[in-house]
Design an enzyme around this catalytic site. Structure first.
Site, PDB file in Angstrom:
ATOM      1  N   ARG A  58       0.832  -1.191   0.000  1.00  0.00           N
ATOM      2  CA  ARG A  58       0.000   0.000   0.000  1.00  0.00           C
ATOM      3  C   ARG A  58       0.871   1.247   0.000  1.00  0.00           C
ATOM      4  O   ARG A  58       2.092   1.164   0.154  1.00  0.00           O
ATOM      5  CB  ARG A  58      -0.960  -0.018   1.207  1.00  0.00           C
ATOM      6  CG  ARG A  58      -0.212  -0.463   2.469  1.00  0.00           C
ATOM      7  CD  ARG A  58      -0.630   0.221   3.686  1.00  0.00           C
ATOM      8  NE  ARG A  58      -0.534   1.648   3.600  1.00  0.00           N
ATOM      9  CZ  ARG A  58       0.601   2.336   3.768  1.00  0.00           C
ATOM     10  NH1 ARG A  58       1.759   1.740   4.036  1.00  0.00           N
ATOM     11  NH2 ARG A  58       0.596   3.649   3.679  1.00  0.00           N
ATOM     12  N   GLY A  59       0.203   2.410  -0.168  1.00  0.00           N
ATOM     13  CA  GLY A  59       0.948   3.666  -0.300  1.00  0.00           C
ATOM     14  C   GLY A  59       1.171   3.902  -1.793  1.00  0.00           C
ATOM     15  O   GLY A  59       1.514   2.957  -2.525  1.00  0.00           O
ATOM     16  N   ALA A  60       0.980   5.151  -2.215  1.00  0.00           N
ATOM     17  CA  ALA A  60       0.937   5.435  -3.659  1.00  0.00           C
ATOM     18  C   ALA A  60       2.178   4.956  -4.437  1.00  0.00           C
ATOM     19  O   ALA A  60       2.048   4.166  -5.382  1.00  0.00           O
ATOM     20  CB  ALA A  60       0.674   6.922  -3.868  1.00  0.00           C
ATOM     21  N   ARG A 101      -7.160  -0.345  -7.211  1.00  0.00           N
ATOM     22  CA  ARG A 101      -7.392   0.825  -6.344  1.00  0.00           C
ATOM     23  C   ARG A 101      -7.382   2.070  -7.245  1.00  0.00           C
ATOM     24  O   ARG A 101      -6.446   2.268  -8.016  1.00  0.00           O
ATOM     25  CB  ARG A 101      -6.307   0.946  -5.252  1.00  0.00           C
ATOM     26  CG  ARG A 101      -6.368  -0.189  -4.232  1.00  0.00           C
ATOM     27  CD  ARG A 101      -5.572   0.129  -2.985  1.00  0.00           C
ATOM     28  NE  ARG A 101      -6.288   1.029  -2.088  1.00  0.00           N
ATOM     29  CZ  ARG A 101      -5.729   1.592  -1.012  1.00  0.00           C
ATOM     30  NH1 ARG A 101      -4.463   1.357  -0.716  1.00  0.00           N
ATOM     31  NH2 ARG A 101      -6.435   2.397  -0.241  1.00  0.00           N
ATOM     32  N   GLN A 209      -3.022   2.499   9.718  1.00  0.00           N
ATOM     33  CA  GLN A 209      -1.671   2.530   9.144  1.00  0.00           C
ATOM     34  C   GLN A 209      -0.722   3.370   9.993  1.00  0.00           C
ATOM     35  O   GLN A 209       0.487   3.114  10.025  1.00  0.00           O
ATOM     36  CB  GLN A 209      -1.704   3.094   7.708  1.00  0.00           C
ATOM     37  CG  GLN A 209      -2.410   2.214   6.697  1.00  0.00           C
ATOM     38  CD  GLN A 209      -3.863   2.583   6.551  1.00  0.00           C
ATOM     39  OE1 GLN A 209      -4.522   2.985   7.508  1.00  0.00           O
ATOM     40  NE2 GLN A 209      -4.387   2.457   5.353  1.00  0.00           N
ATOM     41  N   ASP A 250      -1.834  10.773  -2.486  1.00  0.00           N
ATOM     42  CA  ASP A 250      -2.171   9.698  -3.432  1.00  0.00           C
ATOM     43  C   ASP A 250      -2.347  10.235  -4.841  1.00  0.00           C
ATOM     44  O   ASP A 250      -2.106   9.526  -5.816  1.00  0.00           O
ATOM     45  CB  ASP A 250      -3.424   8.965  -2.969  1.00  0.00           C
ATOM     46  CG  ASP A 250      -3.059   8.039  -1.820  1.00  0.00           C
ATOM     47  OD1 ASP A 250      -3.009   8.525  -0.675  1.00  0.00           O
ATOM     48  OD2 ASP A 250      -2.734   6.872  -2.085  1.00  0.00           O
ATOM     49  N   ASN A 260      -5.383  12.475  -0.188  1.00  0.00           N
ATOM     50  CA  ASN A 260      -4.547  11.662   0.708  1.00  0.00           C
ATOM     51  C   ASN A 260      -5.476  10.975   1.702  1.00  0.00           C
ATOM     52  O   ASN A 260      -6.699  11.179   1.688  1.00  0.00           O
ATOM     53  CB  ASN A 260      -3.489  12.524   1.409  1.00  0.00           C
ATOM     54  CG  ASN A 260      -2.475  11.673   2.155  1.00  0.00           C
ATOM     55  OD1 ASN A 260      -1.924  10.724   1.599  1.00  0.00           O
ATOM     56  ND2 ASN A 260      -2.237  11.958   3.425  1.00  0.00           N
ATOM     57  N   LYS A 261      -4.916  10.179   2.569  1.00  0.00           N
ATOM     58  CA  LYS A 261      -5.683   9.379   3.526  1.00  0.00           C
ATOM     59  C   LYS A 261      -6.768  10.192   4.219  1.00  0.00           C
ATOM     60  O   LYS A 261      -6.550  11.343   4.593  1.00  0.00           O
ATOM     61  CB  LYS A 261      -4.708   8.789   4.550  1.00  0.00           C
ATOM     62  CG  LYS A 261      -5.309   7.893   5.607  1.00  0.00           C
ATOM     63  CD  LYS A 261      -6.194   6.792   5.071  1.00  0.00           C
ATOM     64  CE  LYS A 261      -5.510   5.890   4.070  1.00  0.00           C
ATOM     65  NZ  LYS A 261      -6.444   5.001   3.334  1.00  0.00           N
TER      66      LYS A 261
HETATM   67  O1  MRU Z   1      -4.800   3.337   1.883  1.00  0.00           O
HETATM   68  P1  MRU Z   1      -3.309   3.506   1.899  1.00  0.00           P
HETATM   69  O2  MRU Z   1      -2.665   2.971   3.120  1.00  0.00           O
HETATM   70  O3  MRU Z   1      -2.663   3.020   0.626  1.00  0.00           O
HETATM   71  O4  MRU Z   1      -3.116   5.086   1.929  1.00  0.00           O
HETATM   72  C1  MRU Z   1      -1.821   5.612   1.904  1.00  0.00           C
HETATM   73  C2  MRU Z   1      -1.769   7.094   1.972  1.00  0.00           C
HETATM   74  O5  MRU Z   1      -2.778   7.768   2.032  1.00  0.00           O
HETATM   75  C3  MRU Z   1      -0.422   7.713   1.884  1.00  0.00           C
HETATM   76  O6  MRU Z   1      -0.366   8.901   2.607  1.00  0.00           O
HETATM   77  C4  MRU Z   1      -0.106   8.036   0.414  1.00  0.00           C
HETATM   78  O7  MRU Z   1      -0.325   6.913  -0.409  1.00  0.00           O
HETATM   79  C5  MRU Z   1       1.279   8.502   0.237  1.00  0.00           C
HETATM   80  S1  MRU Z   1       2.450   7.217   0.426  1.00  0.00           S
HETATM   81  C6  MRU Z   1       3.996   7.854   0.210  1.00  0.00           C
END
Ligand code: MRU
Length: 358
Positions: A58-60, A101, A209, A250, A260-261
């Site tokens: 996970r994470g962009a 996603r 997370q 993201d 973002n989250k």
């Molecule tokens: O749902 P997730 O855990 O994939 O969400 C991640 C985030 O929102 C991060 O802040 C974003 O992807 C940046 S990661 C460098």
């Protein structure tokens, strides 16, 4: 940077592993953290799709890299097919992985790069040659992210001063990227250079997370880290304990509106109220110049079970109605700047002027 600092930064955990000798792809299963550290090999397309959907990876930036390696390993079994059939499989598999996603642009950015290679590949070549070209690009995407994270770390570290309180949300650390992270990279670099500050990690309901991954990463590195419940953040600001907020992204629209989250928007609104600088740390691969404003960003909505259950334990009526967006979109006016590999970008934002062409 001294050799010691380099060595220390190399100890930061990794989310993604690629065995270049045998073209095998592995991830650290992040759903099991911090209780267990399980490395899982990814063997086929459906497994990679599920790993991205279930947030094992996970994470962009990390899902961009995982998408690229996932596509690659899905092609192994088709390598003896005629080139035109092979190209169709590349395109179909890329489209399928891209549907896992919707919000993080890095996934489509990486997969589009690989599909484009297939589409424009000389028709006189073999499928094996195309496989190799896709493999080289997947590895290049991974390596370039490692470098980009370091640059974001160096650029952002300048903003963190001795004695600061630095608040973050979710995990935009090493485990969200191929390298040392985006939002956490400036913290790692500043800490390594001897700057002592307090990190605050917001737990990040519903999938935690912040609690499970950010606290684990920062703690392991030795950064002075305090976890807070998400509802504590505005009070923490009111108490004067936060000097700076830094989160990841993201997808950033051309005008700077940022997905973002979920919870990022509330942090930004509160930061404005209390006069606290609010930064987004992200690579240019997260900036989507084709999306003009945040209104054009698709926000992923996830299932009700993520809110009704915690680790299998029911905490709300099974039939309650639930609204569970995974992300929100923060208006550009609330953002003090973007910490990128090219430096800190400040308003007015028009990324089409500075974005890479690829
Ligand atoms: O749902 P997730 O855990 O994939 O969400 C991640 C985030 O929102 C991060 O802040 C974003 O992807 C940046 S990661 C460098």
């Amino acid at each position: 940077m001294s050799e010691d600092i380099e060595k220390k930064l190399e100890t930061i955990p990794k989310a993604i592993f690629f065995d270049e000798k045998e073209d095998r792809f592995f991830i650290l299963d992040q759903t099991k953290l911090p209780v267990e550290e399980v490395i899982e090999e990814q063997k086929d397309l459906n497994q990679v799709y599920d790993s991205i959907y279930m947030l094992k990876v996970r994470g962009a930036p990390a899902i961009g890299i995982a998408g690229a390696y996932g596509l690659l390993i899905s092609l192994k079994e088709h390598i003896d097919r005629p080139l035109d059939e092979f190209i169709k499989i590349v395109e179909q598999n890329a489209e399928y992985l891209n549907s896992s996603r919707p919000t993080a642009v890095n996934l489509s950015w990486a997969l589009n790069k690989l599909s484009k290679i297939a589409k424009n590949f000389p028709k006189s070549s073999s499928s094996k040659e195309l496989y190799k070209a896709i493999r080289d690009e997947a590895i290049a995407i991974h390596k370039s992210d490692i470098k980009t994270c370091r640059e974001i770390g160096e650029n952002g570290a300048e903003l963190i001063k001795e004695g600061f309180g630095v608040l973050t949300l979710c995990n935009a650390g090493a485990l969200a990227t191929g390298g040392i992270g985006t939002a956490l990279a400036p913290m790692y670099v500043a800490w390594s250079k001897g700057v002592r500050f307090k990190a605050y990690s917001s737990e990040t309901r519903p999938l935690l997370q912040g609690a499970r991954i950010t606290c684990w990463e920062l703690n392991k590195f030795g950064v002075d880290t305090t976890m807070i419940a998400d509802s504590v953040s505005s009070y923490l600001m009111k108490l004067g304990k936060v000097d700076m907020i830094v989160v990841g992204a993201d997808r950033v629209a051309n005008n700077g509106d940022t997905a973002n989250k979920i919870g990022t928007l509330s942090l930004a609104v509160n930061a404005k109220h209390y006069g606290i600088p609010f930064y987004i740390a992200c690579p240019y691969s997260t900036i989507d110049v084709d999306t003009k404003t945040g209104d054009g960003i698709v926000v992923e909505e996830r299932g009700a079970q993520e809110l009704i259950y915690i680790k299998g334990q029911q905490i709300a009526p099974k039939d309650i109605k639930v609204f569970n967006p995974a992300f929100d979109v923060t208006d550009n006016s609330l953002i003090s700047g973007f910490i990128t590999e090219k430096g800190i970008i400040r308003a007015p934002y028009d990324f089409s002027k500075s974005a890479k062409s690829e």
